[in-house]
Scaffold this motif. Sequence first.
Motif, PDB file in Angstrom:
ATOM      1  N   LYS A 249       0.848  -1.195   0.000  1.00 35.43           N
ATOM      2  CA  LYS A 249       0.000   0.000   0.000  1.00 35.43           C
ATOM      3  C   LYS A 249       0.883   1.244   0.000  1.00 35.43           C
ATOM      4  CE  LYS A 249      -3.375  -2.445   2.903  1.00 35.43           C
ATOM      5  NZ  LYS A 249      -4.090  -2.455   4.198  1.00 35.43           N
ATOM      6  N   GLY A 250       0.606   2.157  -0.937  1.00 29.61           N
ATOM      7  CA  GLY A 250       1.325   3.426  -0.996  1.00 29.61           C
ATOM      8  C   GLY A 250       2.723   3.297  -1.555  1.00 29.61           C
ATOM      9  N   GLU A 251       3.379   4.449  -1.736  1.00 26.58           N
ATOM     10  CA  GLU A 251       4.761   4.470  -2.195  1.00 26.58           C
ATOM     11  C   GLU A 251       5.389   5.813  -1.844  1.00 26.58           C
ATOM     12  OE1 GLU A 251       3.973   5.744  -6.840  1.00 26.58           O
ATOM     13  OE2 GLU A 251       4.416   3.656  -6.380  1.00 26.58           O
ATOM     14  N   ILE A 252       6.717   5.853  -1.873  1.00 29.52           N
ATOM     15  CA  ILE A 252       7.468   7.064  -1.572  1.00 29.52           C
ATOM     16  C   ILE A 252       7.973   7.654  -2.889  1.00 29.52           C
ATOM     17  CG2 ILE A 252       9.366   8.070  -0.242  1.00 29.52           C
ATOM     18  CD1 ILE A 252       7.276   6.677   1.492  1.00 29.52           C
ATOM     19  N   ASN A 253       7.449   8.815  -3.275  1.00 27.80           N
ATOM     20  CA  ASN A 253       7.777   9.397  -4.578  1.00 27.80           C
ATOM     21  C   ASN A 253       8.914  10.408  -4.505  1.00 27.80           C
ATOM     22  OD1 ASN A 253       5.718   8.027  -6.088  1.00 27.80           O
ATOM     23  ND2 ASN A 253       4.219   9.343  -5.073  1.00 27.80           N
ATOM     24  N   GLU A 289       4.559   5.444   2.922  1.00 23.76           N
ATOM     25  CA  GLU A 289       3.961   6.704   2.477  1.00 23.76           C
ATOM     26  C   GLU A 289       4.705   7.895   3.059  1.00 23.76           C
ATOM     27  OE1 GLU A 289       0.007   5.949   3.839  1.00 23.76           O
ATOM     28  OE2 GLU A 289       0.352   6.865   5.791  1.00 23.76           O
ATOM     29  N   GLN A 290       4.571   9.014   2.376  1.00 21.94           N
ATOM     30  CA  GLN A 290       5.176  10.253   2.866  1.00 21.94           C
ATOM     31  C   GLN A 290       4.170  10.974   3.735  1.00 21.94           C
ATOM     32  OE1 GLN A 290       6.990  12.703  -0.138  1.00 21.94           O
ATOM     33  NE2 GLN A 290       7.061  14.516   1.165  1.00 21.94           N
ATOM     34  N   ARG A 291       4.611  11.349   4.945  1.00 27.57           N
ATOM     35  CA  ARG A 291       3.770  12.100   5.863  1.00 27.57           C
ATOM     36  C   ARG A 291       4.500  13.377   6.248  1.00 27.57           C
ATOM     37  NH1 ARG A 291       1.340   7.488  10.074  1.00 27.57           N
ATOM     38  NH2 ARG A 291       0.192   6.266   8.496  1.00 27.57           N
ATOM     39  N   GLY A 292       4.150  14.448   5.548  1.00 25.55           N
ATOM     40  CA  GLY A 292       4.837  15.708   5.813  1.00 25.55           C
ATOM     41  C   GLY A 292       6.302  15.620   5.426  1.00 25.55           C
ATOM     42  N   ASN A 293       7.181  15.883   6.384  1.00 27.38           N
ATOM     43  CA  ASN A 293       8.621  15.867   6.123  1.00 27.38           C
ATOM     44  C   ASN A 293       9.286  14.553   6.504  1.00 27.38           C
ATOM     45  OD1 ASN A 293       8.729  18.526   5.113  1.00 27.38           O
ATOM     46  ND2 ASN A 293       8.712  19.351   7.191  1.00 27.38           N
ATOM     47  N   GLU A 294       8.501  13.495   6.615  1.00 33.51           N
ATOM     48  CA  GLU A 294       9.076  12.199   6.956  1.00 33.51           C
ATOM     49  C   GLU A 294       8.386  11.087   6.196  1.00 33.51           C
ATOM     50  OE1 GLU A 294       8.578  11.870  11.178  1.00 33.51           O
ATOM     51  OE2 GLU A 294       6.489  11.228  11.025  1.00 33.51           O
ATOM     52  N   PHE A 363       8.236   2.225  11.329  1.00 31.89           N
ATOM     53  CA  PHE A 363       9.257   3.219  11.644  1.00 31.89           C
ATOM     54  C   PHE A 363       9.001   4.475  10.819  1.00 31.89           C
ATOM     55  CE2 PHE A 363      11.514   0.875   8.182  1.00 31.89           C
ATOM     56  CZ  PHE A 363      11.814   1.932   7.328  1.00 31.89           C
ATOM     57  N   THR A 364       9.506   5.578  11.310  1.00 30.11           N
ATOM     58  CA  THR A 364       9.463   6.846  10.570  1.00 30.11           C
ATOM     59  C   THR A 364      10.892   7.373  10.461  1.00 30.11           C
ATOM     60  OG1 THR A 364       9.141   8.203  12.550  1.00 30.11           O
ATOM     61  CG2 THR A 364       7.150   7.405  11.431  1.00 30.11           C
ATOM     62  N   ILE A 365      11.188   8.014   9.344  1.00 33.29           N
ATOM     63  CA  ILE A 365      12.512   8.611   9.116  1.00 33.29           C
ATOM     64  C   ILE A 365      12.315   9.986   8.472  1.00 33.29           C
ATOM     65  CG2 ILE A 365      14.662   8.465   7.788  1.00 33.29           C
ATOM     66  CD1 ILE A 365      14.550   5.496   7.937  1.00 33.29           C
ATOM     67  N   PRO A 366      13.010  11.009   8.939  1.00 35.28           N
ATOM     68  CA  PRO A 366      12.922  12.316   8.280  1.00 35.28           C
ATOM     69  C   PRO A 366      13.441  12.219   6.834  1.00 35.28           C
ATOM     70  CG  PRO A 366      14.013  12.498  10.419  1.00 35.28           C
ATOM     71  CD  PRO A 366      13.885  11.043  10.114  1.00 35.28           C
ATOM     72  N   LEU A 367      12.804  12.938   5.936  1.00 34.34           N
ATOM     73  CA  LEU A 367      13.251  12.929   4.542  1.00 34.34           C
ATOM     74  C   LEU A 367      14.628  13.565   4.388  1.00 34.34           C
ATOM     75  CD1 LEU A 367       9.964  13.909   2.671  1.00 34.34           C
ATOM     76  CD2 LEU A 367      11.222  11.774   2.406  1.00 34.34           C
TER      77      LEU A 367
END
Length: 375
Positions: A249-253, A289-294, A363-367
């Motif tokens: 589900k979703g992707e990081i563009n 997925e991208q959530r704001g700056n992470e 997990f979350t990671i800052p972009l």
Amino acid sequence: MILIVDDAPENIISLKIVLEKNGFEVDTASSGDEALKKILKKSYVLIILDVQMPGMDGFEVAEAISGYSKAKETAIIFLSAASANVNLITRGYISGGLDYISKPVDMNILLLKVKTFYRIYEQSRALNEMQKKLLEEIEFRKEAERKKDEFISIASHELKTPMTSIKGYIQLLERSVDKNDIATVKARLQKVQNQVEKLNLLVADLLDISKIESGKLKFNKKYFNFNEILDHIIEIMQQANPDVKFIRKGEINTEIFGDEMRVEQVIINFITNAIKYAPDSNEVHITSEQRGNEIYFSVRDFGIGIAKDHQLRIFDKFYRVEETSERFQGLGIGLYICQEIIERHQGSIGINSVPGEGSEFYFTIPLHPEMDAKS
């Protein structure tokens, strides 16, 4: 704090003034009953106790105080207008007093005694604190030793398991080679390869834990395509687990900044655990997925799940859920290493789980962590 107990207000006032001028905190009581009520509520370093009082005399008050756990370390100085005969002094010490002063009181002597008792109290408290810390440290050494022994035992068992399998498959391979049974040889070689990979992962985890402990876990951070490494991992996992359905589900563009190999290591750990701890399920959900700056990444299984009390410790070093340790193999360091990797990326790691319904590790990671650090 000092408690003055005397039925004569003038005695209380004079003692209170002198002690407070010398920096002591003072409380007062005009009877034995009032003193006992106060001692039940407050802690006192020293009690200056008049002997001759109506109702309960000073000796009776001291004897009652000796039964209070709250006042077991409280020093008592008796004051008496009566002549200091041997019988009174003896009774004073028997009642729990540490000193006996006759009236009229020499304030200089009283002050010296009060200061001495306070110094002894402070020294005693410091010694007790040191003893407490020493006992805690000893218990921590014992616990560390127990964990080390337990880890060595688990590691030995976990390393021995694939080694035993490899040895067995090689013996079977020899027979298949002798029979020129190529199909069987290929199948058994694949099984050997699987066991070698397990062994390789175990050794890699052991090396990583050693590097973390010594502060030598290296990171090579650069911008990389998250979708590409996720596609690659899912492809490999699908080949190794053809019966499992991976629902993405979703992707990081956008590209992210980090150590590609280490982030891949975390993703593989999450997916491997999802397959391992859901043996009766054939479905794994993977979200990115991208959530704001992470970026947010999670792996959801529909397996045994983890109880709330275990969720709080699941990322601790060497922690293994006892109920599953016999059924599922592992060193108890994979998630600890994952946590270290994510935290070194200025990210966060966590779990959502319901026993019997499955688990979701995320997990979350800052972009752009290097830019966040500068701002």
